[in-house]
Every structure is written in C-alpha cells, then in structure tokens.
Scaffold this active site. Sequence first.
Site, PDB file in Angstrom:
ATOM      1  N   CYS A  62     -24.613   4.031 -12.856  1.00  0.00           N
ATOM      2  CA  CYS A  62     -23.609   5.108 -12.835  1.00  0.00           C
ATOM      3  C   CYS A  62     -24.194   6.377 -13.449  1.00  0.00           C
ATOM      4  CB  CYS A  62     -22.369   4.673 -13.611  1.00  0.00           C
ATOM      5  SG  CYS A  62     -21.095   5.956 -13.694  1.00  0.00           S
ATOM      6  N   CYS A  82     -18.067  -2.326 -17.212  1.00  0.00           N
ATOM      7  CA  CYS A  82     -18.257  -2.032 -15.786  1.00  0.00           C
ATOM      8  C   CYS A  82     -19.487  -2.751 -15.241  1.00  0.00           C
ATOM      9  CB  CYS A  82     -18.393  -0.522 -15.580  1.00  0.00           C
ATOM     10  SG  CYS A  82     -18.631  -0.059 -13.844  1.00  0.00           S
ATOM     11  N   CYS A 110     -12.555   1.681 -14.566  1.00  0.00           N
ATOM     12  CA  CYS A 110     -12.925   3.095 -14.392  1.00  0.00           C
ATOM     13  C   CYS A 110     -11.652   3.947 -14.324  1.00  0.00           C
ATOM     14  CB  CYS A 110     -13.768   3.263 -13.129  1.00  0.00           C
ATOM     15  SG  CYS A 110     -14.589   4.868 -12.981  1.00  0.00           S
ATOM     16  N   GLU A 139       0.827  -1.210   0.000  1.00  0.00           N
ATOM     17  CA  GLU A 139       0.000   0.000   0.000  1.00  0.00           C
ATOM     18  C   GLU A 139       0.862   1.261   0.000  1.00  0.00           C
ATOM     19  OE1 GLU A 139      -3.389   0.596  -0.233  1.00  0.00           O
ATOM     20  OE2 GLU A 139      -3.371  -1.494  -0.860  1.00  0.00           O
ATOM     21  N   CYS A 173     -16.305   1.633 -19.841  1.00  0.00           N
ATOM     22  CA  CYS A 173     -17.626   1.679 -19.218  1.00  0.00           C
ATOM     23  C   CYS A 173     -18.505   0.494 -19.616  1.00  0.00           C
ATOM     24  CB  CYS A 173     -18.334   2.986 -19.556  1.00  0.00           C
ATOM     25  SG  CYS A 173     -17.508   4.455 -18.896  1.00  0.00           S
TER      26      CYS A 173
END
Length: 326
Positions: free
Chosen positions: A301, A295, A285, A130, A292
């Site tokens: 959305c 997705c 995204c 991370e 899209c």
Amino acid sequence: MKNQNNFTREDIAESLHTDFGLTKKDCIIFVNDIIDIIIDGLKTKGYVKIHNFGSFKVTRKKSRIGRNPKTMEDVMISERNVIKFKASKMILDHINKNFSQKITEWYLINGRDDLPWRKKISPYRVWISEIMLQQTQVVTVIPYFERFMKRFPDVHVLADATLDDVLHHWTGLGYYARARNLYKSAKIITSKYQGSLPLLFDEIITLPGIGRSTAGAILSLSHNKRFPILDGNVKRVLARHFKIEGNLQASSTTKQLWQISESLLPSDRIDIYTQAIMDLGATVCTKSNPLCSRCPINQDCLAFKEDLVDEIPLKAVSYTHLTLPT
C-alpha cells in the site's frame, strides 16, 4: 547532469522500483522484456508505434528521421515512453497476482459471513441488500433487510404489492427514491424477464436505480461473473493502495479507479473476492482510524508506506453559502 535522452535500462528499472515498490529484480525483467520487443521490432520493421494504456506495436510506418530505422538513442527515448504509457497496466498485472489472493485469504478467515444477505445468496437478495446499503451503514440495514425480505420474499411479491406498502417497510431508512426504484424494477423484471433478474450486464444496468457498481455486485456475487465493482469502500481501498490523490468524485479519477478495479479481478472465485474487497474497506480500510496493521495488503500500500493514509482519499471541501441582507 545526465542528458535526458540517455536513459539506460537500469535507470528505467530504478524508476519503476521507486514509483511502484516492485523489487529491482522484477523491474529489470520487466524492462528487458519490453526493450527486447522494441529492438526486435526496430530490426524487422524499423518503427515502433506507442499507444496509450498498455499496447504498443511495431508498424511498417517509416521513421520521421528519413528512411533509416531509429537510432539506439531513439530506442532509449521510446523505452521511456513505453514505460510511461504501459507501466500502470503492467504493474497492476504484476500486483494482481498477490492482491486478490491476499484479500481472498484474509476474507475466508475474517469475512462477515453472518450478514443476512450472505446467507441463501440469490440475485434478488443481493439486489435488495445492495440498494439498501447505498449511503447506509450495515448495522442500520440489517433489521430493515430482514423485515423487508419477510414481507417481500421474492420479486413477484414485491411487484404485486402497492407502492405505499413498499415505502412503509422502508420508513426510517431514508433516500426513498431507492424504494421507488426497487418497486419500478420489480414491475419490469416480472413483466419483461419472467421474474428473474437479467443475467446480461447491458440489461440489468437499465433497471431503475441500478448503476455500474450495483450491476457488477449482483452479477459477481450471485452468478460469479467477472465484473468489477466500485462502491465507496472499494474506492477508498484502491485510492490508498495506489496513492490516487485526486478528487474521487472527478470523472477522470473515477475512470482511473474503474480501470484499476477491473484489472485486479482474479480469474476465479470472483464472488469471494468481491465480498472480500468490500469487507476490507468496511472493516479495516475505514474512513477514519483505519486498521492498517491488520490489512493483508499493507506491504504494497503506497499510502501506508508514505504515511498518507489520513490524506487519501482527498477530503471533500464543504462550502457555507451566506445570504447577505438587502
């Protein structure tokens, strides 16, 4: 023109349908539930007190219009206010039923399980990955992560090393403050927490270089604890999905995104959901040329529905500073 006080149940339901894309049937049920609570409160106590963001309660406080309960016209105004204040949370609760499930199911088929930090998952490995992934692309991080883990396989080895050695293995990755903070944190973890990253959010967030999102990622990915995250990929997914058009760096917008991120957390499989929403932002995204059509949540959305994907998130404006000759 309709008087602004004469809002009907159908008007409010239609407004919700238009603003949030819910089915008209769901909107009517939602509005009726709220109105029943309001009217019941007015009958029994005579006054409805409305609070911001999701809660309203009936109190014994008297109406400003003398001692009598509010009229039905006032009830309709109250309905509108309740919708205004409560809609965001209630709508998110509704959408959450499908949002997390769709993303999780998508990830189980399309997720990047081959990433090295997703193998032999541990708090230490999640933490290192991370930190490395902050401001750095996955493809760049992979070889650095593998070399770093080979040299520093656990927090004790990292804490016992020299800072020069740590920085040497960070060379080329950039943002060297991250490496210094890792080293500082390793010292704290070994001396204060017996070599294990703390399990409490309020403790882990005090470690150098660990902010709210990183802390949430460590706890959710390695311990399946219910904490939200809000890295750049997640911000972009949420901003587009809920049509957040403001500057994502603004404190008010960040606060709104944190509220949304937390409200969408599923009740179980937090670790998978967290990986899923990060992967969705990183691979589908994306900042430019988002996919899209692939997705799993494109039907809900708002940016996709209104052809605003290229405009959201709001692009940061860069300024050129000119120094005039004297």
